[in-house]
Write an enzyme that holds these catalytic residues in place. Structure first.
Site, PDB file in Angstrom:
ATOM      1  N   VAL A   1       0.752  -1.057  -0.357  1.00 41.46           N
ATOM      2  CA  VAL A   1      -0.060   0.323   0.074  1.00 41.46           C
ATOM      3  C   VAL A   1       1.012   1.131   0.123  1.00 41.46           C
ATOM      4  CG1 VAL A   1      -1.679   0.995   1.033  1.00 41.46           C
ATOM      5  CG2 VAL A   1      -1.800  -1.504   1.263  1.00 41.46           C
TER       6      VAL A   1
ATOM      7  N   ALA B   1      11.721  -3.466   6.211  1.00 43.16           N
ATOM      8  CA  ALA B   1      12.748  -3.006   6.377  1.00 43.16           C
ATOM      9  C   ALA B   1      13.450  -4.813   7.062  1.00 43.16           C
ATOM     10  CB  ALA B   1      12.584  -1.957   7.585  1.00 43.16           C
TER      11      ALA B   1
ATOM     12  N   HIS C   1      11.956  10.397  15.702  1.00 46.58           N
ATOM     13  CA  HIS C   1      10.588  10.499  15.745  1.00 46.58           C
ATOM     14  C   HIS C   1       9.843   9.333  16.257  1.00 46.58           C
ATOM     15  CE1 HIS C   1       7.098   9.808  13.057  1.00 46.58           C
ATOM     16  NE2 HIS C   1       6.834  10.678  12.801  1.00 46.58           N
ATOM     17  N   ASN C   2       9.805   8.233  15.882  1.00 46.16           N
ATOM     18  CA  ASN C   2       9.296   6.588  16.428  1.00 46.16           C
ATOM     19  C   ASN C   2       8.551   7.076  18.178  1.00 46.16           C
ATOM     20  OD1 ASN C   2       8.780   6.144  13.593  1.00 46.16           O
ATOM     21  ND2 ASN C   2       8.534   4.653  13.810  1.00 46.16           N
TER      22      ASN C   2
ATOM     23  N   GLU D   1       6.809   9.121  18.756  1.00 49.80           N
ATOM     24  CA  GLU D   1       5.741   8.700  18.587  1.00 49.80           C
ATOM     25  C   GLU D   1       5.310   7.597  19.679  1.00 49.80           C
ATOM     26  OE1 GLU D   1       5.129   7.302  14.282  1.00 49.80           O
ATOM     27  OE2 GLU D   1       4.168   5.026  15.582  1.00 49.80           O
TER      28      GLU D   1
ATOM     29  N   ARG E   1       3.788  -0.801  26.616  1.00 49.69           N
ATOM     30  CA  ARG E   1       3.592  -2.427  25.245  1.00 49.69           C
ATOM     31  C   ARG E   1       3.813  -3.370  25.635  1.00 49.69           C
ATOM     32  NH1 ARG E   1       3.814   0.089  19.192  1.00 49.69           N
ATOM     33  NH2 ARG E   1       3.707   2.239  19.459  1.00 49.69           N
TER      34      ARG E   1
ATOM     35  N   LYS F   1      14.195   9.452  11.198  1.00 52.68           N
ATOM     36  CA  LYS F   1      12.782   8.796  11.718  1.00 52.68           C
ATOM     37  C   LYS F   1      12.726   8.088  12.612  1.00 52.68           C
ATOM     38  CE  LYS F   1       8.592   7.103   9.732  1.00 52.68           C
ATOM     39  NZ  LYS F   1       8.860   5.658  10.899  1.00 52.68           N
TER      40      LYS F   1
ATOM     41  N   SER G   1       7.293   8.790   7.047  1.00 54.32           N
ATOM     42  CA  SER G   1       6.140   9.164   7.584  1.00 54.32           C
ATOM     43  C   SER G   1       4.659   9.446   7.497  1.00 54.32           C
ATOM     44  CB  SER G   1       6.658   9.457   9.551  1.00 54.32           C
ATOM     45  OG  SER G   1       5.404   9.482  10.041  1.00 54.32           O
ATOM     46  N   GLY G   2       3.719   8.813   7.937  1.00 52.44           N
ATOM     47  CA  GLY G   2       2.056   9.332   7.451  1.00 52.44           C
ATOM     48  C   GLY G   2       1.773   8.304   7.292  1.00 52.44           C
TER      49      GLY G   2
HETATM   50  C1  6PG Z   1       4.484   6.360  10.641  1.00 55.06           C
HETATM   51  C2  6PG Z   1       4.957   5.423  11.389  1.00 55.06           C
HETATM   52  C3  6PG Z   1       4.765   3.763  11.195  1.00 55.06           C
HETATM   53  C4  6PG Z   1       5.141   2.524  12.349  1.00 55.06           C
HETATM   54  C5  6PG Z   1       4.040   2.471  12.374  1.00 55.06           C
HETATM   55  C6  6PG Z   1       3.605   1.291  13.134  1.00 55.06           C
HETATM   56  O1  6PG Z   1       5.985   7.484  10.692  1.00 55.06           O
HETATM   57  O2  6PG Z   1       4.060   6.158  10.083  1.00 55.06           O
HETATM   58  O3  6PG Z   1       5.938   5.349  11.966  1.00 55.06           O
HETATM   59  O4  6PG Z   1       6.400   4.080  10.833  1.00 55.06           O
HETATM   60  O5  6PG Z   1       5.250   1.805  11.122  1.00 55.06           O
HETATM   61  O6  6PG Z   1       3.215   2.858  13.793  1.00 55.06           O
HETATM   62  O7  6PG Z   1       4.936   1.308  14.263  1.00 55.06           O
HETATM   63  P1  6PG Z   1       5.108   0.003  15.374  1.00 55.06           P
HETATM   64  O8  6PG Z   1       4.182  -1.168  14.973  1.00 55.06           O
HETATM   65  O9  6PG Z   1       6.293   0.040  15.778  1.00 55.06           O
HETATM   66  O10 6PG Z   1       3.706   0.758  16.279  1.00 55.06           O
END
Ligand code: 6PG
Length: 467
Positions: A13, A73, A183-184, A187, A285, A180, A125-126
């Protein structure tokens, strides 16, 4: 035949949506996937060329060629690179747009040395929606590739309110994938603190999901305005069509993860950076994942059985401010990690640009990021985001709410690890004196590790025992 501007390898996708985005912005795309069905679907949905082999894909591109890998990855990237290598020439560009571990990007760039192939590790990201409508893109690697790929990547990227594309050059080597990863990590912390805010409203203030949805929607109009707060409001408003219950109440309370938050935490430990809120979001988690064990422990382990007696409305407002304070602490930790990586790898990371790129398109997009960008424009060498005048004022204004919320959670036995660690981070960082003096003495006592003194330089050892 007209040659394509870009070849995408991996037509999941994300690959497909990026192709549509490139096409909308006037770039001709060819796509390739090992999977026949994906290739056929891609050709049907995008009307782009979908050659049947990597050779044909490479032949369909104008030179120097630009290839974007959107494969999972890890091993798949190595496999595609091995197949591509003999087909490419010096000056061709390979962009890895996956959530690649930065050490893999470093290794792959070493492996490509001497081939003349230019490599770009780009954090994208997004999610699926972002890929289609405009993601945030954090690019790094061989800087010679940037003039060629910049117009393409910036064209498809999201735009911040000031019109700037949310795509920029982060630095050499694995800088893009590192940014990135951070960023995660942020997140994870953002998501966990929002979940804790929800949990406190549910457990203590006894709000229903629909009521909480309104609370989050209200927060989303103010200083907490962000994509994640916005989607939380939408999620809490949703009803399960089968049971007519709120959707959140039919979803199992365990969270999975693909590992990027863990990598960020590991990187923080490796570089000696204090990033407890990011790490605690990962641990939240992992503890959620042992659901059966928790259910058993809930029958054995005792906690307080206090009923919440406070003013609900005032408490909800405190949670809002606590969430803001915790969020600032999590961002401060993320930027500390970037600063440490910058020192370690000499990437010359553009911190203001990082915040600028995160303003739109990505999962952590938030109003706050414009303030962070400004903080780093004011002082590119800012020692800690908390020390910026704007954020010091935000914390002065909100730390008490964080304390009150953490105290209420502790008193009532509601686990809020990210809120707690954000507060501990704030208090540790602003403490002129910590108890590590005693710790030094303990190390010296049992291991003769020596200690330093306040009154003179040098390393000292005390014979602590008589024997
Ligand atoms: C983004 C997200 C994305 C990530 C998912 C799942 O920036 O679009 O970070 O890249 O893959 O959010 O991440 P987890 O499975 O580790 O929660």
């Amino acid at each position: 035949m007209k040659q394509s501007d870009l070849g995408i390898v991996g037509l999941g996708v994300m690959g497909e949506n990026l192709a549509l985005n490139f096409d909308r912005n006037g770039f001709a795309v060819s796509g390739y996937d090992l999977d026949d069905t994906k290739r056929e679907n891609f050709a049907r949905r995008t009307h782009a060329a979908a050659p049947r082999s990597l050779q044909e894909l490479v032949a369909s591109l104008r030179t120097p060629r630009v290839l974007l890998l959107m494969v999972p990855a890890g091993a798949a990237v190595d496999a595609v690179l091995a197949d591509l290598r003999p087909l490419l020439a010096a000056g061709d560009i390979v962009i890895d747009g996956g959530n690649t571990r930065f050490t893999d990007t470093q290794r792959r760039m070493l492996e490509l040395e001497g081939t003349g192939i230019l490599y770009v590790g780009a954090g994208v990201s997004g999610g699926e929606e972002g890929a289609l409508r405009g993601p945030a893109i954090m690019a790094g690697g061989h800087v010679q590739a940037w003039p060629r790929v910049k117009p393409m990547l910036q064209a498809i990227a999201a735009r911040a309110e000031d019109g700037q594309p949310c795509c920029d050059w982060m630095g050499p080597s694995a800088a893009g994938h590192y940014v990135k990863m951070v960023h995660n990590g942020i997140e994870y912390a953002d998501m966990q603190t929002i979940c804790e805010a929800y949990f406190l409203m549910q457990q203590l203030a006894r709000l229903q999901p629909a009521e909480m949805s309104e609370v989050f929607a209200g927060w989303n109009r103010g200083e907490l305005s962000s994509y994640l707060v916005g989607i939380t409001a939408e999620i809490l408003a949703r009803t399960d069509p089968e049971t007519a219950k709120p959707m959140v109440d039919v979803i199992v309370d365990t969270a999975e993860q693909k590992g990027t938050g863990k990598w960020a935490s590991q990187a923080a430990l490796d570089l000696g950076v204090t990033a407890p809120t990011i790490a605690d979001a990962v641990f939240a988690r992992t503890v959620s994942a042992v659901r059966a064990e928790r259910a058993a422990a809930s029958q054995v382990l005792r906690g307080p059985s206090l009923a919440f007696a406070g003013d609900r409305e005032a408490f909800v407002e405190k949670i809002r401010r606590a969430l803001l304070a915790a969020k600032v602490c999590a961002y401060a930790q993320g930027f500390q990690l970037l600063a440490a990586a910058d020192r370690e790898y000499a990437w010359d990371l553009p911190f203001g640009t990082v915040a600028g790129v995160w303003r739109a398109g990505c999962i952590i997009r938030a109003r706050l990021l414009e303030d962070i960008r400004r903080a780093y424009v004011r002082d590119p060498k800012l020692a800690n985001l908390l020390l910026d005048e704007h954020f010091a004022a935000v914390m002065a204004d909100s730390h008490q709410a964080l304390r009150d919320v953490v105290a209420a959670a502790a008193q009532h036995g509601v686990p809020v690890p990210a809120f707690m660690s954000a507060l501990a981070y704030y208090d540790s960082y602003r403490a002129a004196r910590l108890p590590a003096n005693l710790l030094q003495a303990q190390r010296d006592y049992f291991g003769a590790h020596t200690y330093q003194r306040l009154d003179r330089p040098g390393k000292f050892h005390t014979k602590w025992t008589e024997a």
